[in-house]
Enzyme design. Structure first.
Site, short mmCIF file in Angstrom:
data_model
loop_
_atom_site.label_atom_id
_atom_site.label_comp_id
_atom_site.label_asym_id
_atom_site.label_seq_id
_atom_site.Cartn_x
_atom_site.Cartn_y
_atom_site.Cartn_z
N TYR A 144 131.87 152.66 26.35
CA TYR A 144 130.43 152.54 26.13
C TYR A 144 129.96 151.26 26.80
O TYR A 144 130.58 150.20 26.63
CB TYR A 144 130.13 152.50 24.63
CG TYR A 144 128.68 152.30 24.28
CD1 TYR A 144 128.25 151.09 23.70
CD2 TYR A 144 127.73 153.28 24.52
CE1 TYR A 144 126.91 150.89 23.37
CE2 TYR A 144 126.39 153.09 24.18
CZ TYR A 144 125.99 151.90 23.62
OH TYR A 144 124.66 151.70 23.29
N ASP A 239 133.53 145.27 32.03
CA ASP A 239 132.57 145.12 30.95
C ASP A 239 133.29 144.40 29.81
O ASP A 239 134.03 145.02 29.05
CB ASP A 239 132.06 146.49 30.50
CG ASP A 239 131.06 146.35 29.36
OD1 ASP A 239 130.35 147.34 29.07
OD2 ASP A 239 130.98 145.26 28.76
N LYS A 267 127.30 139.56 23.15
CA LYS A 267 127.86 139.28 21.83
C LYS A 267 128.20 137.80 21.59
O LYS A 267 127.33 136.98 21.37
CB LYS A 267 129.06 140.21 21.58
CG LYS A 267 128.65 141.71 21.56
CD LYS A 267 129.81 142.61 21.24
CE LYS A 267 129.48 144.07 21.53
NZ LYS A 267 128.85 144.79 20.43
P1 KE4 Z 1 124.20 145.81 23.53
O1 KE4 Z 1 123.10 146.35 24.40
O2 KE4 Z 1 124.38 146.65 22.27
O3 KE4 Z 1 124.06 144.32 23.27
O4 KE4 Z 1 125.57 145.93 24.34
C1 KE4 Z 1 125.95 147.17 24.86
C2 KE4 Z 1 127.46 147.18 25.07
C3 KE4 Z 1 127.95 147.05 26.35
N1 KE4 Z 1 129.28 147.06 26.60
C4 KE4 Z 1 130.17 147.17 25.57
C5 KE4 Z 1 131.64 147.17 25.89
C6 KE4 Z 1 129.72 147.30 24.24
O5 KE4 Z 1 130.63 147.44 23.25
C7 KE4 Z 1 128.35 147.29 23.98
C8 KE4 Z 1 127.79 147.45 22.58
N2 KE4 Z 1 128.75 147.62 21.54
C9 KE4 Z 1 128.31 148.40 20.40
C10 KE4 Z 1 129.45 148.48 19.38
N3 KE4 Z 1 130.67 148.83 19.91
C11 KE4 Z 1 127.08 147.82 19.80
C12 KE4 Z 1 126.82 148.24 18.38
C13 KE4 Z 1 125.61 149.13 18.31
O6 KE4 Z 1 125.41 149.94 19.25
O7 KE4 Z 1 124.89 149.00 17.31
#
Ligand code: KE4
Length: 427
Positions: A144, A239, A267
């Site tokens: 993701y 990523d 994060k």
């Molecule tokens: P954000 O847009 O949510 O800050 O980041 C996206 C993203 C990009 N790349 C990786 C590897 C990620 O894990 C994420 C976001 N992670 C999820 C949980 N695994 C966010 C939690 C959520 O969607 O509420």
């Protein structure tokens, strides 16, 4: 466990917010029941609006590596806020954070701060397309990378949890530029490159997959990706939104000795405030406006509060012994859970890198999304709720990660393990 206030708030929230939450995975859809509304958090614990306190292994999905409301982080944010919250102009703090990121990750010579991981990935892919003048991208099933249209193609995390791998609203044309392969399957990558390399701008991968549960890269997988991409003028994007500053101060790329062309971060670098970043070599990053023609912008990019929280967090993480301590705590939790499962004869496939870990209710190895999906998610849901009742808060989805922080104590983790011994027997 009393949850009347969470229930009341959730009922109301569903009238004003889609699904009652501002991010799908928070809704407990894949584990059942209603989400807990959190009132406050401190150190290793969170407390909900009904006064229930839990040891927290969600860590806001990764950022809270120093524990909640770390005094130094809170003080720094308060001080920054007293000087204003956003200027829309450059600040010295942004320069300091950029320097820290470049020093921590030598593959990054220049970095652009944005406000989320999604923005970081979206922008990195645009730069890769601008640099290579190619349109196609390759991602891996179950990885993701945020919710940008062209990435919601067999995405992991919330999309997988919600069973919406190809989300509605994504035009076929957009998805058409996105090729996918099974994680860890280098032969599949080779044949896709053979066919499509002339149109492939980049391959994007989570060096340690954290959105289908935690799945580790096979030995040589990342190195083979690096070799293949270099041979065909395809950019390699790591990523590291989860793994950056989580598994090592230099992220997974330092751990595995891989030099990507671009890296995405998020994060932890915001210390719990909204942030993302993407960076790479000068010749690629100088394509980004206003230095170059690839446009990307953001009202709150480099926000003074988020950058301040990030600086304090990275400073704490750069002190010696921090990652060894995180690894010890991670090992204690993983070994304890593994023992509890074994004693209860429950098949439990575990993965861990430092303080990032996963566990699948599966009697086979989990190496990609299709093997992850074979795990017993109903059993995971039971594990989740029974652990919650016993005071430990894990991710409300099998397709997420568990984290420990620098402030989880040995006895905190022993408490969780004791609960696990009771819970595994009842699964
Ligand atoms: P954000 O847009 O949510 O800050 O980041 C996206 C993203 C990009 N790349 C990786 C590897 C990620 O894990 C994420 C976001 N992670 C999820 C949980 N695994 C966010 C939690 C959520 O969607 O509420």
């Amino acid at each position: 466990m009393k949850t009347t206030n969470s229930k009341r708030l959730f009922d109301q929230a569903q009238r004003y917010i889609p699904g009652g939450v501002n991010s799908p995975v928070r809704a407990f859809r894949s584990v059942g029941g209603n989400p807990l509304f959190i009132k406050r958090a401190r150190g290793a614990t969170v407390t909900d609006v009904d006064g229930n306190t839990f040891l927290d292994y969600v860590a806001s999905w990764g950022p809270i590596i120093l524990g909640h409301a770390h005094p130094a982080v809170v003080r720094a944010i308060q001080r920054a806020a007293s000087q204003g919250t956003s200027y829309g102009a450059p600040t010295e703090q942004e320069l300091i954070l950029a320097q820290m990121i470049c020093q921590a990750l030598p593959s990054i010579e220049k970095v652009r701060l944005v406000s989320s991981g999604t923005e970081a990935v979206m922008s990195a892919i645009r730069v890769a397309r601008g640099f290579t003048k190619r349109d196609a991208i390759l991602k891996f099933d179950g990885c993701y990378h945020g919710h940008a249209d062209h990435l919601l193609v067999k995405a992991g995390s919330g999309a997988a949890t919600l069973g919406l791998p190809d989300s509605p609203g994504v035009p076929k044309a957009f998805a058409g530029h996105t090729l996918t392969a099974p994680y860890n399957d280098i032969e599949a990558v080779k044949s896709l490159i053979q066919k499509h390399w002339r149109k492939l701008a980049c391959i994007i991968v989570e060096p340690i997959a954290g959105n289908m549960g935690v799945v580790l890269p096979k030995k040589e997988f990342l190195r083979q990706l690096r070799t293949l991409t270099r041979q065909h003028g395809i950019l390699l994007i790591l990523d590291e939104v989860i793994s950056g500053f989580r598994v090592a101060y230099g992220g997974a790329q330092t751990l595995y000795g891989i030099k990507p062309d671009l890296t995405c971060l998020g994060k932890i670098i915001g210390g719990g405030l909204p942030v993302g970043a993407y960076g790479g070599s000068k010749d690629i990053m100088d394509l980004v406006a206003p230095a170059g023609p690839v446009y990307q912008a953001g009202t709150l990019s480099g926000n003074p509060l988020a950058v301040t929280a990030g600086i304090v967090t990275l400073k704490k993480l750069s002190t010696s012994g921090v990652y060894e301590k995180l690894d010890r705590r991670g090992a204690q939790l993983a070994e304890g859970l593994g023992k509890a499962a074994k004693q209860a004869n429950v098949p439990f496939f575990q993965t861990r890198v430092g303080s990032l870990m996963g566990g699948f209710f599966s009697d086979t190895r989990v190496v990609d999304f299709s093997s992850a999906k074979k795990s017993d998610t109903a059993r995971y849901a039971k594990f989740f709720h029974k652990m919650l009742e016993r005071g430990s808060y894990f991710a409300p989805s099998q397709f997420e990660a568990a984290f420990v922080s620098t402030v989880h104590t040995v006895s905190d983790i022993d408490h969780t393990i004791e609960a696990a011994h009771q819970v595994f027997k009842k699964l």
